[in-house]
Design a protein around this motif. Structure first.
Motif, PDB file in Angstrom:
ATOM      1  N   ALA A 340      56.592  30.240   8.912  1.00 47.95           N
ATOM      2  CA  ALA A 340      56.466  31.091  10.235  1.00 47.95           C
ATOM      3  C   ALA A 340      57.688  31.732  10.583  1.00 47.95           C
ATOM      4  N   GLY A 341      57.582  32.793  11.155  1.00 51.75           N
ATOM      5  CA  GLY A 341      58.739  33.446  11.561  1.00 51.75           C
ATOM      6  C   GLY A 341      59.673  34.336  10.705  1.00 51.75           C
ATOM      7  N   SER A 397      61.302  31.481  19.788  1.00 47.69           N
ATOM      8  CA  SER A 397      59.649  31.751  20.138  1.00 47.69           C
ATOM      9  C   SER A 397      59.465  32.551  19.400  1.00 47.69           C
ATOM     10  N   SER A 398      60.057  33.919  19.073  1.00 46.46           N
ATOM     11  CA  SER A 398      59.938  34.960  18.247  1.00 46.46           C
ATOM     12  C   SER A 398      60.982  35.915  18.120  1.00 46.46           C
ATOM     13  N   PRO A 399      61.408  36.012  17.100  1.00 47.54           N
ATOM     14  CA  PRO A 399      60.840  36.071  15.551  1.00 47.54           C
ATOM     15  C   PRO A 399      61.202  34.786  14.812  1.00 47.54           C
ATOM     16  N   HIS A 400      62.394  34.087  15.137  1.00 50.42           N
ATOM     17  CA  HIS A 400      63.124  33.037  14.330  1.00 50.42           C
ATOM     18  C   HIS A 400      62.625  31.794  14.647  1.00 50.42           C
ATOM     19  N   ASP A 401      61.589  31.540  13.891  1.00 51.51           N
ATOM     20  CA  ASP A 401      61.222  29.907  14.166  1.00 51.51           C
ATOM     21  C   ASP A 401      62.321  29.033  13.517  1.00 51.51           C
ATOM     22  N   PRO A 402      62.891  28.053  14.295  1.00 53.06           N
ATOM     23  CA  PRO A 402      63.886  27.169  14.021  1.00 53.06           C
ATOM     24  C   PRO A 402      63.645  26.403  12.709  1.00 53.06           C
TER      25      PRO A 402
END
Length: 455
Positions: A340-341, A397-402
């Motif tokens: 994700a992300g 939340s978008s774009p860098h999924d922690p």
């Protein structure tokens, strides 16, 4: 002549924007009923069968985002338990990831972690079905999940089953896999010399030259978090000093804390664009050897901008020779195979460096955004702590999924492939769940600014 198909696409995009405006989720001005209608409409447009969660869960969602964390802790815990109990076959992984992003947008990081964990399970379950799911991307998600979970043997076993239409993604998966397992298998200094990812990352003359520049070198990778730790002497003592988004002479460097050197600067797409659009040439740092940007198009524009510098920029009137222009390259992308992300600057730099055979990496002044404040003027859009909080939540939340960032770095840290200062080491020792708890403490309430009046 404008083609009818182009007109149709333009109108479709216009109508989609209008729908998005009409479906803005704002619990500060909407009643519970209005909010719920907009919520389900927005999720349906994104392909999420939200009613399958049950209205009770969405009622709890509304209660949680209209409460401060201290008041809504029991509600959030109930949501977590419900998410953990969802059948793996109920919703597709893609649907769960959309809900995960929504939860982070409203500061429900702990609940989001439970939903994302279920998304991993859903992806793996779907890929194990017989016959395999018709959507070829199901396999891509499952293989990415195996990498996050360090299930190397299962990854190797299942990779040949990936749909042949995803040849490019398969190659990217292998690069990421080799970058992770070369480090996980050999420990400290694992990247020294040739790696299995090396050849795939060498696409241009610049890649080859950069690889030779950092191969087997000791590297200090300096993050942007504000700190009082006096690490300058240690940082400047490394063979190469690498910073993120370094774009103005002296901004983010000093003789006591951050160090004075910068040999390489890694840029994200937005910061690279800011450099060639807004930074005066006479304030851009001199003495940098390499500028590395994630995306090729931005790299080309950055290169054009650098090459437009006047030859006399170093003030020859004083008898000084102009510093040679920095070379520019685009880094290998690790984003196609991510669960994700997309990657933040630090993990992107780490994977790029390890793949190209760096000798040692020590990370300074980065705790994966647990510290809210950044070095002054690091991000031109951030003026104060409130801005920093809101920008971080938007990024999560978008774009860098922690979790994407955390899982990859923790794999390498646990194997000894990278090390870090006390702050980075403390973050890596938390584990995913506790890390998301800490993110919740730092950003949870800030994601709900409409509650600020309640203190």
């Amino acid at each position: 002549m404008i083609r009818p198909t182009r007109i149709k696409r333009t109108l479709t995009r216009l109508l989609d924007r209008i729908r998005r405006v009409e479906e803005i989720l704002d619990p500060s001005v909407q009643t519970h009923s209005e909010f719920r209608i907009c919520l389900h409409a927005q999720l349906a447009r994104d392909g999420v069968r939200s009613p399958l969660f049950g209205e009770a869960w969405w009622d709890d969602f509304y209660r949680a985002i209209t409460s401060l964390d201290r008041d809504g802790a029991d509600i959030q815990e109930r949501m977590i338990q419900y998410a953990e109990a969802l059948p793996e076959s109920l919703l597709r992984a893609e649907e769960l990831l959309v809900v995960f992003s929504l939860l982070l947008r409203f500061g429900l990081f702990r609940v989001g972690y439970a939903v994302r964990a279920k998304a991993r399970c859903a992806a793996i379950h779907a890929f194990s079905e017989s016959p395999p799911a018709e959507d070829p991307k199901v396999g891509l998600l499952a293989l990415s999940a195996f990498l996050e979970l360090r299930q190397w043997g299962t990854f190797e076993e299942k990779l040949p089953l990936l749909d042949e239409r995803l040849a490019r993604e398969k190659t990217a998966l292998l690069v990421l896999y080799h970058s992770l397992t070369d480090g996980a298998g050999a420990g400290a200094g694992a990247g020294a010399g040739a790696t299995r990812a090396h050849d795939a990352l060498i696409q241009t003359e610049e890649d080859l030259a950069y690889s030779k520049y950092i191969s087997a070198k000791r590297v200090a990778l300096v993050g942007p978090a504000r700190t009082a730790s006096r690490d300058a002497a240690e940082i400047d003592g490394f063979d190469r000093v690498i910073r993120c988004n370094y774009k103005e002479e002296g901004v983010g460097t000093d003789a006591k804390v951050k160090g004075l050197r910068c040999d390489v600067s890694y840029y994200n797409s937005a910061q690279a664009k800011f450099v060639f659009k807004h930074i005066p040439q006479d304030t851009f740092p001199r003495g940098i050897d390499w500028l590395v940007c994630k995306h090729r198009s931005r790299s080309e524009k950055l290169r054009t901008w650098i090459e437009s510098f006047p030859a006399s920029a170093a003030d020859p009137a004083e008898g000084r020779v102009a510093s040679p222009l920095a070379r520019v390259r685009s880094s290998g992308t690790f984003e196609l195979p991510l669960f994700a992300g997309t990657l933040n600057a630090v993990p992107n730099a780490v994977l790029d460096l390890l793949g190209l055979g760096v000798g040692e990496i020590k990370v300074f002044h980065s705790d994966l955004m647990l510290t809210v404040d950044r070095a002054t003027r690091y991000d031109p859009l951030v003026r104060n702590t409130e801005d920093a909080l809101l920008m971080a939540v938007k990024s999560f939340s978008s774009p860098h999924d922690p979790i994407t960032q955390y899982a990859l770095l923790q794999t390498l840290y646990d194997a000894g492939a990278i090390s870090g200062d006390a702050r980075f080491s403390a973050a890596m020792s938390l584990g995913e769940s506790a890390y998301m708890d800490a993110i919740q403490q730092a950003y949870g309430n800030a994601a709900r600014p409409y509650l600020s009046a309640r203190g």
